[in-house]
Write a protein that holds these residues in place. Structure first.
Motif, PDB file in Angstrom:
ATOM      1  N   TRP A   1       7.325   9.192 -17.134  1.00 10.85           N
ATOM      2  CA  TRP A   1       6.179   8.336 -17.455  1.00 10.85           C
ATOM      3  C   TRP A   1       5.832   7.485 -16.233  1.00 10.85           C
ATOM      4  N   VAL A   2       4.564   7.483 -15.872  1.00 15.09           N
ATOM      5  CA  VAL A   2       4.134   6.741 -14.689  1.00 15.09           C
ATOM      6  C   VAL A   2       3.042   5.744 -15.058  1.00 15.09           C
ATOM      7  N   GLU A   3       3.155   4.552 -14.517  1.00 18.35           N
ATOM      8  CA  GLU A   3       2.117   3.520 -14.630  1.00 18.35           C
ATOM      9  C   GLU A   3       1.516   3.308 -13.250  1.00 18.35           C
ATOM     10  N   PHE A   4       0.213   3.107 -13.201  1.00 14.61           N
ATOM     11  CA  PHE A   4      -0.487   2.998 -11.918  1.00 14.61           C
ATOM     12  C   PHE A   4      -1.499   1.866 -12.049  1.00 14.61           C
ATOM     13  N   VAL A   5      -1.382   0.852 -11.203  1.00 14.28           N
ATOM     14  CA  VAL A   5      -2.376  -0.235 -11.177  1.00 14.28           C
ATOM     15  C   VAL A   5      -3.113  -0.169  -9.851  1.00 14.28           C
ATOM     16  N   VAL A   6      -4.434  -0.321  -9.915  1.00 19.24           N
ATOM     17  CA  VAL A   6      -5.280  -0.114  -8.742  1.00 19.24           C
ATOM     18  C   VAL A   6      -6.333  -1.217  -8.670  1.00 19.24           C
ATOM     19  N   ALA A   7      -6.581  -1.713  -7.454  1.00 21.22           N
ATOM     20  CA  ALA A   7      -7.724  -2.600  -7.191  1.00 21.22           C
ATOM     21  C   ALA A   7      -8.699  -1.858  -6.279  1.00 21.22           C
ATOM     22  N   HIS A   8      -9.969  -1.991  -6.582  1.00 19.02           N
ATOM     23  CA  HIS A   8     -11.036  -1.332  -5.822  1.00 19.02           C
ATOM     24  C   HIS A   8     -11.911  -2.396  -5.150  1.00 19.02           C
TER      25      HIS A   8
ATOM     26  N   HIS B   1       7.954 -10.632  -3.896  1.00 23.17           N
ATOM     27  CA  HIS B   1       6.699 -10.175  -4.475  1.00 23.17           C
ATOM     28  C   HIS B   1       5.871  -9.444  -3.421  1.00 23.17           C
ATOM     29  N   ALA B   2       4.854  -8.775  -3.906  1.00 19.22           N
ATOM     30  CA  ALA B   2       3.802  -8.232  -3.048  1.00 19.22           C
ATOM     31  C   ALA B   2       2.559  -8.193  -3.920  1.00 19.22           C
ATOM     32  N   GLU B   3       1.395  -8.180  -3.288  1.00 18.60           N
ATOM     33  CA  GLU B   3       0.159  -7.961  -4.037  1.00 18.60           C
ATOM     34  C   GLU B   3      -0.905  -7.509  -3.053  1.00 18.60           C
ATOM     35  N   VAL B   4      -1.883  -6.786  -3.567  1.00 15.87           N
ATOM     36  CA  VAL B   4      -2.955  -6.240  -2.725  1.00 15.87           C
ATOM     37  C   VAL B   4      -4.269  -6.347  -3.482  1.00 15.87           C
ATOM     38  N   GLY B   5      -5.355  -6.428  -2.735  1.00 18.14           N
ATOM     39  CA  GLY B   5      -6.642  -6.491  -3.415  1.00 18.14           C
ATOM     40  C   GLY B   5      -7.774  -6.687  -2.442  1.00 18.14           C
TER      41      GLY B   5
ATOM     42  N   TRP C   1     -19.836 -18.114  -3.835  1.00 20.39           N
ATOM     43  CA  TRP C   1     -19.149 -17.514  -4.984  1.00 20.39           C
ATOM     44  C   TRP C   1     -18.273 -16.366  -4.505  1.00 20.39           C
ATOM     45  N   VAL C   2     -17.017 -16.379  -4.924  1.00 20.23           N
ATOM     46  CA  VAL C   2     -16.074 -15.345  -4.486  1.00 20.23           C
ATOM     47  C   VAL C   2     -15.475 -14.631  -5.691  1.00 20.23           C
ATOM     48  N   GLU C   3     -15.393 -13.321  -5.579  1.00 21.21           N
ATOM     49  CA  GLU C   3     -14.707 -12.484  -6.567  1.00 21.21           C
ATOM     50  C   GLU C   3     -13.452 -11.907  -5.898  1.00 21.21           C
ATOM     51  N   PHE C   4     -12.359 -11.832  -6.642  1.00 15.16           N
ATOM     52  CA  PHE C   4     -11.077 -11.396  -6.080  1.00 15.16           C
ATOM     53  C   PHE C   4     -10.430 -10.462  -7.095  1.00 15.16           C
ATOM     54  N   VAL C   5     -10.165  -9.235  -6.689  1.00 11.92           N
ATOM     55  CA  VAL C   5      -9.429  -8.304  -7.563  1.00 11.92           C
ATOM     56  C   VAL C   5      -8.079  -8.025  -6.924  1.00 11.92           C
ATOM     57  N   VAL C   6      -7.034  -8.025  -7.748  1.00  9.61           N
ATOM     58  CA  VAL C   6      -5.664  -7.933  -7.249  1.00  9.61           C
ATOM     59  C   VAL C   6      -4.850  -6.975  -8.113  1.00  9.61           C
ATOM     60  N   ALA C   7      -4.029  -6.146  -7.466  1.00 10.30           N
ATOM     61  CA  ALA C   7      -3.021  -5.336  -8.168  1.00 10.30           C
ATOM     62  C   ALA C   7      -1.640  -5.847  -7.773  1.00 10.30           C
ATOM     63  N   HIS C   8      -0.765  -5.942  -8.766  1.00 13.99           N
ATOM     64  CA  HIS C   8       0.598  -6.430  -8.558  1.00 13.99           C
ATOM     65  C   HIS C   8       1.596  -5.306  -8.848  1.00 13.99           C
ATOM     66  N   PRO C   9       2.687  -5.212  -8.086  1.00 14.80           N
ATOM     67  CA  PRO C   9       3.675  -4.156  -8.339  1.00 14.80           C
ATOM     68  C   PRO C   9       4.431  -4.325  -9.643  1.00 14.80           C
ATOM     69  N   THR C  10       4.249  -5.458 -10.290  1.00 16.32           N
ATOM     70  CA  THR C  10       4.808  -5.688 -11.620  1.00 16.32           C
ATOM     71  C   THR C  10       4.001  -4.982 -12.703  1.00 16.32           C
ATOM     72  N   GLY C  11       2.916  -4.279 -12.313  1.00 14.48           N
ATOM     73  CA  GLY C  11       2.106  -3.573 -13.294  1.00 14.48           C
ATOM     74  C   GLY C  11       0.957  -4.405 -13.837  1.00 14.48           C
ATOM     75  N   VAL C  12       0.626  -5.468 -13.130  1.00  8.21           N
ATOM     76  CA  VAL C  12      -0.426  -6.395 -13.559  1.00  8.21           C
ATOM     77  C   VAL C  12      -1.655  -6.236 -12.662  1.00  8.21           C
TER      78      VAL C  12
END
Lengths: 157, 157
Positions: free
Chosen positions: A78-85, B65-69, B78-89
């Motif tokens: 089972w794989v979970e994938f989170v992505v930001a675009h 931790h790490a995060e990318v976005g 006005w700023v929009e920020f999208v982020v993916a976290h390795p915790t699955g969030v």
């Protein structure tokens, strides 16, 4: 310091490295296009694999898409994938990994206030030694789920 | 090839580069901890700035931790920020940018089936030439919004 890969993601360890290749894009609302893609999978010894993707146009090399995220595998198969675009979209996918294929389906796609509306993503990956083939279907901008991308990537040595 | 920065994100152009520094973390459910952080902001000439973050423990250098976005600014201030976290969030934030401060509030936080439950994030940034200070509040694992992180980063030269 190189850390050993975390056991959770060891079955996905063959992904580690940088992959590149060519793909074709299409969608009911746009003209078909060709792209060159580079994908890097990396790890730091924790229970996830990081994913960084960039594409450029085949014709003139201009930057097209990019996306970043993380793969997790909380239980075998089972794989979970989170992505930001960079379009302001975030995507949460989950699905089955067989060793030679991975079938991810979005459980959630959300976006910032000004982003184009994407409501579902399906990503199918097929793996051979040194080769990734994938196709991606998407429901967006009022369209139902339709084919959007396919590509073949090779592991860079 | 260096491309000029897109006008949408030109007011955020001072962020471009790699920043590093030290931070302190706490939360009602965990022991306080110190961390070293590295953040890189980059662009490719399109209307977004990419964000890559990593922290390691101050005491033994183990990855934390790490995060990318991506940051977007669809209209001035006005700023929009999208982020993916390795915790699955995944996290979608929006908010005001004054030039010297940025106040981001989550409009959505979502997660994979096995991720820890995070329901809201607030990120406050204050900028001086060559210095970023931020604090982050979070509602997670049944707790209401509480202080979690603060750090001071300097632009690497």
């Amino acid at each position: 310091m190189d850390r050993p890969i975390h056991p959770d993601v060891e079955p996905l360890g063959f992904l580690l490295g940088t992959w590149s290749g060519e793909g074709q894009g299409e969608y009911p609302t746009i003209s078909p296009f060709g792209y060159r893609e580079t994908v890097t999978f990396a790890h730091v010894g924790k229970p996830f694999i990081s994913y960084t993707q960039r594409t450029v146009a085949t014709d003139d090399g201009r930057p097209l898409h990019a996306e970043v995220g993380y793969l997790r595998s909380p239980r075998p198969g089972w794989v979970e994938f989170v992505v930001a675009h960079p379009t302001g979209v975030v995507e949460v996918d989950e699905g089955w990994f067989s060793g030679s294929s991975l079938r991810l389906r979005s459980s959630l796609v959300a976006a910032t206030g000004t982003a184009k509306d994407v409501t579902a993503v399906e990503r199918d990956f097929d793996f051979e030694p040194g080769v990734i083939r994938y196709s991606l279907r998407m429901a967006a901008v009022g369209q139902s789920l339709a084919h959007h991308l396919q590509a073949r990537l090779q592991l860079e040595v």
